[in-house]
Design a protein around this motif. Structure first.
Motif, PDB file in Angstrom:
ATOM      1  N   VAL A 192      -5.220   1.703  -8.706  1.00  0.00           N
ATOM      2  CA  VAL A 192      -5.696   1.810  -7.329  1.00  0.00           C
ATOM      3  C   VAL A 192      -5.660   3.279  -6.920  1.00  0.00           C
ATOM      4  N   LEU A 193      -6.772   3.718  -6.348  1.00  0.00           N
ATOM      5  CA  LEU A 193      -6.892   5.104  -5.910  1.00  0.00           C
ATOM      6  C   LEU A 193      -7.258   5.127  -4.434  1.00  0.00           C
ATOM      7  N   SER A 194      -6.561   5.973  -3.693  1.00  0.00           N
ATOM      8  CA  SER A 194      -6.917   6.179  -2.289  1.00  0.00           C
ATOM      9  C   SER A 194      -6.767   7.659  -1.972  1.00  0.00           C
ATOM     10  N   GLU A 195      -7.785   8.212  -1.351  1.00  0.00           N
ATOM     11  CA  GLU A 195      -7.725   9.627  -0.994  1.00  0.00           C
ATOM     12  C   GLU A 195      -7.209   9.807   0.430  1.00  0.00           C
ATOM     13  N   ASP A 196      -7.337   8.740   1.252  1.00  0.00           N
ATOM     14  CA  ASP A 196      -6.993   8.880   2.671  1.00  0.00           C
ATOM     15  C   ASP A 196      -6.025   7.813   3.207  1.00  0.00           C
ATOM     16  N   GLY A 197      -5.608   6.871   2.362  1.00  0.00           N
ATOM     17  CA  GLY A 197      -4.696   5.819   2.825  1.00  0.00           C
ATOM     18  C   GLY A 197      -5.387   4.733   3.629  1.00  0.00           C
ATOM     19  N   ARG A 198      -6.710   4.793   3.709  1.00  0.00           N
ATOM     20  CA  ARG A 198      -7.462   3.743   4.427  1.00  0.00           C
ATOM     21  C   ARG A 198      -8.415   3.004   3.485  1.00  0.00           C
ATOM     22  N   ASP A 199      -9.120   3.788   2.664  1.00  0.00           N
ATOM     23  CA  ASP A 199     -10.048   3.188   1.699  1.00  0.00           C
ATOM     24  C   ASP A 199      -9.397   3.173   0.322  1.00  0.00           C
ATOM     25  N   TYR A 200      -9.556   2.044  -0.356  1.00  0.00           N
ATOM     26  CA  TYR A 200      -8.918   1.879  -1.671  1.00  0.00           C
ATOM     27  C   TYR A 200      -9.971   1.532  -2.718  1.00  0.00           C
ATOM     28  N   VAL A 201      -9.852   2.184  -3.866  1.00  0.00           N
ATOM     29  CA  VAL A 201     -10.695   1.840  -5.016  1.00  0.00           C
ATOM     30  C   VAL A 201      -9.780   1.196  -6.046  1.00  0.00           C
ATOM     31  N   ALA A 202     -10.069  -0.051  -6.379  1.00  0.00           N
ATOM     32  CA  ALA A 202      -9.264  -0.772  -7.373  1.00  0.00           C
ATOM     33  C   ALA A 202     -10.096  -0.925  -8.635  1.00  0.00           C
ATOM     34  N   MET A 203      -9.550  -0.423  -9.754  1.00  0.00           N
ATOM     35  CA  MET A 203     -10.296  -0.415 -11.017  1.00  0.00           C
ATOM     36  C   MET A 203      -9.544  -1.157 -12.104  1.00  0.00           C
ATOM     37  N   SER A 204     -10.289  -1.878 -12.892  1.00  0.00           N
ATOM     38  CA  SER A 204      -9.714  -2.566 -14.046  1.00  0.00           C
ATOM     39  C   SER A 204      -9.230  -1.534 -15.059  1.00  0.00           C
ATOM     40  N   ASN A 205      -8.167  -1.859 -15.771  1.00  0.00           N
ATOM     41  CA  ASN A 205      -7.708  -0.945 -16.832  1.00  0.00           C
ATOM     42  C   ASN A 205      -8.313  -1.326 -18.191  1.00  0.00           C
ATOM     43  N   VAL A 206      -9.347  -2.169 -18.157  1.00  0.00           N
ATOM     44  CA  VAL A 206      -9.998  -2.603 -19.401  1.00  0.00           C
ATOM     45  C   VAL A 206     -11.220  -1.719 -19.657  1.00  0.00           C
TER      46      VAL A 206
ATOM     47  N   THR B 119       0.835  -1.210   0.000  1.00  0.00           N
ATOM     48  CA  THR B 119       0.000   0.000   0.000  1.00  0.00           C
ATOM     49  C   THR B 119       0.868   1.257   0.000  1.00  0.00           C
ATOM     50  N   SER B 120       2.111   1.135   0.445  1.00  0.00           N
ATOM     51  CA  SER B 120       3.005   2.303   0.495  1.00  0.00           C
ATOM     52  C   SER B 120       3.334   2.830  -0.911  1.00  0.00           C
ATOM     53  N   LYS B 121       3.098   2.017  -1.936  1.00  0.00           N
ATOM     54  CA  LYS B 121       3.347   2.462  -3.316  1.00  0.00           C
ATOM     55  C   LYS B 121       2.302   3.467  -3.798  1.00  0.00           C
ATOM     56  N   ILE B 122       1.167   3.502  -3.089  1.00  0.00           N
ATOM     57  CA  ILE B 122       0.048   4.309  -3.583  1.00  0.00           C
ATOM     58  C   ILE B 122       0.193   5.752  -3.098  1.00  0.00           C
ATOM     59  N   GLU B 123       0.267   6.651  -4.064  1.00  0.00           N
ATOM     60  CA  GLU B 123       0.348   8.064  -3.747  1.00  0.00           C
ATOM     61  C   GLU B 123      -1.074   8.587  -3.539  1.00  0.00           C
ATOM     62  N   LEU B 124      -1.310   9.255  -2.411  1.00  0.00           N
ATOM     63  CA  LEU B 124      -2.675   9.691  -2.111  1.00  0.00           C
ATOM     64  C   LEU B 124      -3.215  10.596  -3.213  1.00  0.00           C
ATOM     65  N   GLY B 125      -4.455  10.282  -3.626  1.00  0.00           N
ATOM     66  CA  GLY B 125      -5.139  11.116  -4.612  1.00  0.00           C
ATOM     67  C   GLY B 125      -4.720  10.872  -6.049  1.00  0.00           C
ATOM     68  N   LYS B 126      -3.767   9.940  -6.285  1.00  0.00           N
ATOM     69  CA  LYS B 126      -3.324   9.672  -7.660  1.00  0.00           C
ATOM     70  C   LYS B 126      -3.470   8.190  -7.975  1.00  0.00           C
ATOM     71  N   PRO B 127      -4.129   7.861  -9.081  1.00  0.00           N
ATOM     72  CA  PRO B 127      -4.247   6.445  -9.441  1.00  0.00           C
ATOM     73  C   PRO B 127      -2.864   5.822  -9.665  1.00  0.00           C
ATOM     74  N   THR B 128      -2.657   4.691  -9.039  1.00  0.00           N
ATOM     75  CA  THR B 128      -1.376   3.979  -9.150  1.00  0.00           C
ATOM     76  C   THR B 128      -1.630   2.661  -9.857  1.00  0.00           C
ATOM     77  N   LEU B 129      -0.808   2.398 -10.860  1.00  0.00           N
ATOM     78  CA  LEU B 129      -0.992   1.174 -11.644  1.00  0.00           C
ATOM     79  C   LEU B 129      -0.206   0.016 -11.029  1.00  0.00           C
ATOM     80  N   PHE B 130      -0.914  -1.070 -10.749  1.00  0.00           N
ATOM     81  CA  PHE B 130      -0.284  -2.316 -10.293  1.00  0.00           C
ATOM     82  C   PHE B 130      -0.443  -3.340 -11.406  1.00  0.00           C
TER      83      PHE B 130
END
Ligand code: FES
Length: 161
Positions: free
Chosen positions: A89-103, A57-68
């Protein structure tokens, strides 16, 4: 004399039983894989959903979609495929995560996050999605597909398969 005749008969019976048993084993050898081949795809559907580890989760920059990107193995019948899964993966607060397909939900092209536009863009027919994956414009009929997420030991997982 009578005893020898009985022995002869019992040898014949023995040969019949042996040949029958070998035939039965050969039949099982072909029959069981054939049944498994027919049945396993149906069984596979119930096992399709699994937790897939994306990364820290440390790879995720808050407020910016991060590609895994992860490579997963799929089995359909006897066929085993390696498939690359790419998830934003998008997180605005570092607690809740939205994971979206890139399709893309239009015809399945790969969308890309364009930071300068603050949007995902599909290069195929110019579909545009906002940061949350909602359709902004173009032909996509629905938002980007989302995955259920969980975090364990600072590792992010998605439910998919
Ligand atoms: S496949 Fe993405 S807009 Fe058509």
């Amino acid at each position: 004399m009578e005893n020898e005749e009985k022995k002869e008969i019992s040898r014949r019976d023995f040969m019949k039983i042996t040949i029958g048993a070998i035939g039965g084993l050969i039949g099982l050898g072909f029959g069981i894989p054939a049944i498994a081949y027919v049945v396993s795809p149906a069984l596979g559907k119930s096992q399709a959903q699994q937790w897939i580890q994306l990364g820290a989760t440390s790879k995720i920059e808050l407020g910016k979609p991060t590609l895994f990107k992860v490579t997963i193995t799929r089995q359909t019948g006897w066929i085993v495929n390696q498939e690359e899964l790419a998830v934003y993966v998008l997180s605005e607060d570092g607690r809740d995560y939205v994971a979206m397909s890139n399709v893309c939900t239009h015809l399945g092209c790969r969308i890309r996050w364009i930071a300068g536009q603050d949007q995902y863009v599909c290069p195929c027919h110019n579909g545009i999605f906002d940061k949350q994956g909602n359709v902004v414009s173009g032909p996509p009929p629905r938002p980007l597909d989302r995955y259920e997420t969980k975090v364990e030991n600072d590792q992010l997982f998605i439910l998919g398969g």
